[in-house]
Structure formats: structure tokens, C-alpha cells
Design an enzyme around this catalytic site. Sequence first.
Site, mmCIF file in Angstrom:
data_model
loop_
_atom_site.group_PDB
_atom_site.id
_atom_site.type_symbol
_atom_site.label_atom_id
_atom_site.label_comp_id
_atom_site.label_asym_id
_atom_site.label_seq_id
_atom_site.Cartn_x
_atom_site.Cartn_y
_atom_site.Cartn_z
ATOM 1 C CB ALA A 1 69.429 34.729 74.241
ATOM 2 C CB THR A 2 64.295 34.829 72.574
ATOM 3 O OG1 THR A 2 64.245 33.476 72.069
ATOM 4 C CG2 THR A 2 65.214 35.647 71.674
ATOM 5 C CB VAL B 1 70.921 24.527 67.307
ATOM 6 C CG1 VAL B 1 70.608 25.546 68.367
ATOM 7 C CG2 VAL B 1 69.681 23.818 66.815
ATOM 8 C CG ASP C 1 68.517 19.799 91.125
ATOM 9 O OD1 ASP C 1 67.858 20.693 91.701
ATOM 10 O OD2 ASP C 1 68.155 18.610 91.108
ATOM 11 C CG HIS C 2 66.029 25.584 90.425
ATOM 12 N ND1 HIS C 2 65.301 24.612 89.799
ATOM 13 C CD2 HIS C 2 65.167 26.209 91.259
ATOM 14 C CE1 HIS C 2 64.059 24.642 90.229
ATOM 15 N NE2 HIS C 2 63.933 25.611 91.117
ATOM 16 C CG HIS D 1 64.090 19.913 91.737
ATOM 17 N ND1 HIS D 1 65.244 20.350 91.144
ATOM 18 C CD2 HIS D 1 63.080 20.360 90.953
ATOM 19 C CE1 HIS D 1 64.949 21.040 90.049
ATOM 20 N NE2 HIS D 1 63.633 21.058 89.911
ATOM 21 C CG ASP E 1 59.478 31.494 80.854
ATOM 22 O OD1 ASP E 1 59.026 32.656 80.908
ATOM 23 O OD2 ASP E 1 59.290 30.628 81.733
ATOM 24 C CG LEU E 2 65.923 29.326 82.822
ATOM 25 C CD1 LEU E 2 65.201 28.844 84.067
ATOM 26 C CD2 LEU E 2 67.015 28.360 82.435
ATOM 27 C CB ALA E 3 67.119 33.658 79.127
ATOM 28 C CE LYS E 4 59.920 38.663 79.985
ATOM 29 N NZ LYS E 4 58.595 38.078 79.871
ATOM 30 C CD GLU F 1 55.657 23.676 91.692
ATOM 31 O OE1 GLU F 1 55.762 24.763 91.088
ATOM 32 O OE2 GLU F 1 55.944 22.592 91.180
HETATM 33 C C1 BG6 Z 1 61.249 23.099 88.030
HETATM 34 C C2 BG6 Z 1 60.085 22.350 87.470
HETATM 35 O O1 BG6 Z 1 62.429 22.353 87.883
HETATM 36 O O2 BG6 Z 1 61.025 23.371 89.395
HETATM 37 C C3 BG6 Z 1 58.811 23.125 87.672
HETATM 38 O O3 BG6 Z 1 60.282 22.098 86.092
HETATM 39 C C4 BG6 Z 1 58.632 23.512 89.114
HETATM 40 O O4 BG6 Z 1 57.677 22.377 87.222
HETATM 41 C C5 BG6 Z 1 59.890 24.171 89.654
HETATM 42 O O5 BG6 Z 1 57.558 24.412 89.198
HETATM 43 C C6 BG6 Z 1 59.790 24.407 91.136
HETATM 44 O O6 BG6 Z 1 60.871 25.207 91.543
HETATM 45 P P1 BG6 Z 1 60.752 26.191 92.774
HETATM 46 O O7 BG6 Z 1 62.120 26.769 92.917
HETATM 47 O O8 BG6 Z 1 59.717 27.208 92.443
HETATM 48 O O9 BG6 Z 1 60.349 25.345 93.926
#
Ligand code: BG6
Length: 486
Positions: free
Chosen positions: A13-14, A86, A177-178, A240, A16-19, A216
Site C-alpha cells: 500500500a505504500t 508478510v 497484464d495491464h 504485454h 509506487d504502483l498503488a500510488k 518508450e
Molecule cells: C510495465 C513495465 O509492465 O509496462 C515497464 O514493467 C514499462 O518497464 C511499462 O515501462 C509500459 O507500460 P505503458 O502502459 O506505459 O506502455
Amino acid sequence: TETPAALTILFGATGDLAKRKLYPSLYRLYRKGHLSSGFAVIGTARREWDNDIFREHVKKSVMESTNIQDQIDEFISHFYYLPHDVSDSNSYAELRTLANELDSKYSLGGNRLFYLAMAPEFFGTIAEHLKLDGLTDTEGFGRLVIEKPFGHDLPSAQELNAQIRRSFDEKDIYRIDHYLGKEMVQNIETIRFANALFEPLWNSRYISNIQITSSETLGVEERGGYYETSGALKDMVQNHMLQMVALLAMEPPISLQDDDIRSEKVRAFRSMRPLTLETVNDYFVRGQYGPGDHVPGYREEINVDPDSNTETYVAGKVMFDNFRWAGVPFYIRTGKRMPLKSTKIVVQFKDIPMNLYYRPDDQEMEPNLLVIHIQPEEGITLHLNAKKSGRQLQTTPVKLSYANNGEDIMNTPEAYEKLIHDAMRGDSTNFTHWDEVALSWSFVDVIAEAWRNEKAAFPNYPAGTKGPKAADELLEKDGFFWWPLN
Ligand code: BG6
């Protein structure tokens, strides 16, 4: 479907991703009324915070992501914090007491989402404790939402999977997998399966090759420690990039139910031509950025070995040995410190049998392209040839474009918002099933092994450029070239 009331227990919760992603996404869901039937969040981490500090932190993270702030105080009043170790059962006992309290306070029906947004080495331990210490023992659902990386190769992923499966059924495991939450990645299926225009042409008879690029501009930033153990292959390709490949290559599912889509994706993964240590270099190339204008090279970054062999760029060719795709290369490339931030898919159609418009003094006619823009723009462009105005019979390229009004140009918070919402509603379509994870690791492991055994001549592309020369040669030897990044 309505979002059921649920308690989210967030590990990390503290962090980077959460934030950056999770709090802003929860806030958006809240504002849209999706959490109104009852929600509470318990944040845990090692730090000795209390509810007040935590709520301020959540508020700040929301305010950094948007200028809308209505109902923010009411929103953060649903957040609770417990310092957590944990591996200590006492920590879980405290967590359980608080969870039960909030369960009755907010009438959550015992529904729980356990969200692991922290260092992967603890995933297995936490999953085990959740069951052993009774946190999953409720009337409602208990779902595990787990961030990447899911292992670092097939054996470690298998081990982790066995460990979490002792506490959770596959159907209750939501591997994030976002990219699968991105609007235009979800649109791949719609474009393919809702248009009479594309599906009949979607095969080796009409498509010459498909190119997927995710570039990127940033370097590794502060993530050198993690990235040294990962590299672009495991960070981007295993998950991805291969997920996008599978969505483009799969057969039409019998329905849009999660099981039906998943089984087609799994079949697509199974028909990818496997590589061997001897063939890896014919199909995949790697790169690492060196110093560029005002930015350091990868080897000069914090927590990076000055002699590092880690790749920050990968380009490769994936072949499918099946009826639909025999002979059609799927080229992928991804890298850090490239000239622009962009994800896009180019489907290149074959040339027509004979060019009636050819003239020796003229430019060659361009092939038809279908471009799917995933980010930062969202939309599709179809490249066609039309007649140049005037009397002569000359062609000129024209573009038909459709642009999605992306709610948010950076798109990623929106992806998380959708995925969290899906997990709460029990829709696992846009999460990766174990079989997909296993198959993509076995594909990638061979490449990783070949590269481990052989030191690369790094750095081989200056920061801010489009990657190593070898990536261009990869296509040239097949008679193709990369369509420009922008
Ligand atoms: C993450 C990787 O899964 O996806 C990062 O760990 C990468 O290294 C990121 O920067 C890229 O995601 P997006 O949504 O910004 O294209």
C-alpha cells in the site's frame, strides 16, 4: 453487472504502483458510482503508518492524478491501514480481525479482493498465509489479484503457481497484464470480429506481415535493481507483447465468455513456432542503450552493473505454424530510450496481383495497411490508394482514420480502472490464465538462455534512437521494413 460490495486488502500500500495507478483508479470508480454498494480498503505494508497518514497519502495520490476532487474526503474515509509483516501469522491475525470488523461495518458480505502489488518474492508466502490464517474463510468470494512478474522463467512460475493454487482456485486468480486493460487492446477483438471487412482477409492469403511496436522514451529510471534481473524480454515481451500477438493471431472464439476467449488464446500460443538455442539469433535481436543527448547510457544508471549484459530493447519474429498464419511473420519490437512513447500495430496487406498504375518514373504504390493505434492516440487508420486528382492515372495514398476520444491520453490509469472493476465483478476475460503464462514463458525461456550464454556487444544504440541496426536487418532479410514509429 452491478459491482458487488467488497473489501480490498492491498499488500504494498505504500508502494509506487498503488500510488500512481491503484488509488486514482479506485477514486474514479468511486466517482462513477461503481463502488457505491459498499467498499473498504485495508492497506498494508511494513511501514508503521496509521489510518490518518494512509488517508492523506491516498488523497495526495488522487490529487496528483486529477484536478477533480469532489467527495475525496468521503472516499478516503473508507481506507484503513495496518503495518504488516508478510511472514508473521500475528500480522494476519490482526488483519483478519480488522477485515471482519469492516465486513460488518460496511455490509461487505465477506467478499474480498486480495491485491498483491509488491515485491514478487512474497507472492507465494502471502497467498499461503491468507488461507492458513483464515482470511479467505468467509461467506463471500475471495479473489487474488496478482501483479507481474509472475515468476522469472517457467520453473519459477510453476513453483509460484503451485504455491498460490494451494490457497486459491484458478478461477479466483486474476493475473494482471495491464495492456489487456487498454481500450485499443480490447478493441483488437472488436475490429477483427465485428467487421465483415477484416476477418475474411485475416490470414496468410492476404496479410504479408504484422508489426507490433511498443516504444518508450524513458530509461530504467530508479528500477535498475529490478530491471537487471529482467530486461526487456521478461519485462515486456513475455507478457504485454505476446498477449497482443495472441489477440491478433487467435481464431474467432465461439462466444465472448472468458473461457471461450482464453481457450483460443491458448491455442494461438500453442501454435507459435518454438525456438531452439541454435535458431534464437535468426528470430530475435537485442539492444542496450548507450549514452545519448544529456542522458546516461544504461550501464551508467543507478543499480546497474557497469558491464551489464541486460537488454533494454528486443525485436523479434514470431511465426505460427498453423493453417491461418503459415508463412506470415509477426514482428515485435520494444525498447526503452527510443525517440517516442508509442504502442501501435501495423497489419500490412499483400500487394495486389498486378499493378496497373506502375510507371518507372513513379513511386511504387504503397501496400494497404491497417494501423491500430494503442497509445498515446487511440484509434485506427486504414491506408488505401486512390486516384491522384488531375487527368493522369496516378495513385496517391489516402488514409481513413477513426480516433477514439481517449479519456486520458496516458491511458494507463484507465486500464487499471477497468481491470480492478473487472476483478470486483468477477470477469476474468482480460487477465492472463495460467496456461497462457506457462506457454509464453516456455517460448521466452529459450531466448533468455541463448542470451545468457553469449555476451552481447552492448551498448548498441544511443539513447533517443530507434534501436540497433540488427532490428532493421531482421526484416530486410525477409524483404520487409519497419513502418515508421510515428
Ligand atoms: C510495465 C513495465 O509492465 O509496462 C515497464 O514493467 C514499462 O518497464 C511499462 O515501462 C509500459 O507500460 P505503458 O502502459 O506505459 O506502455
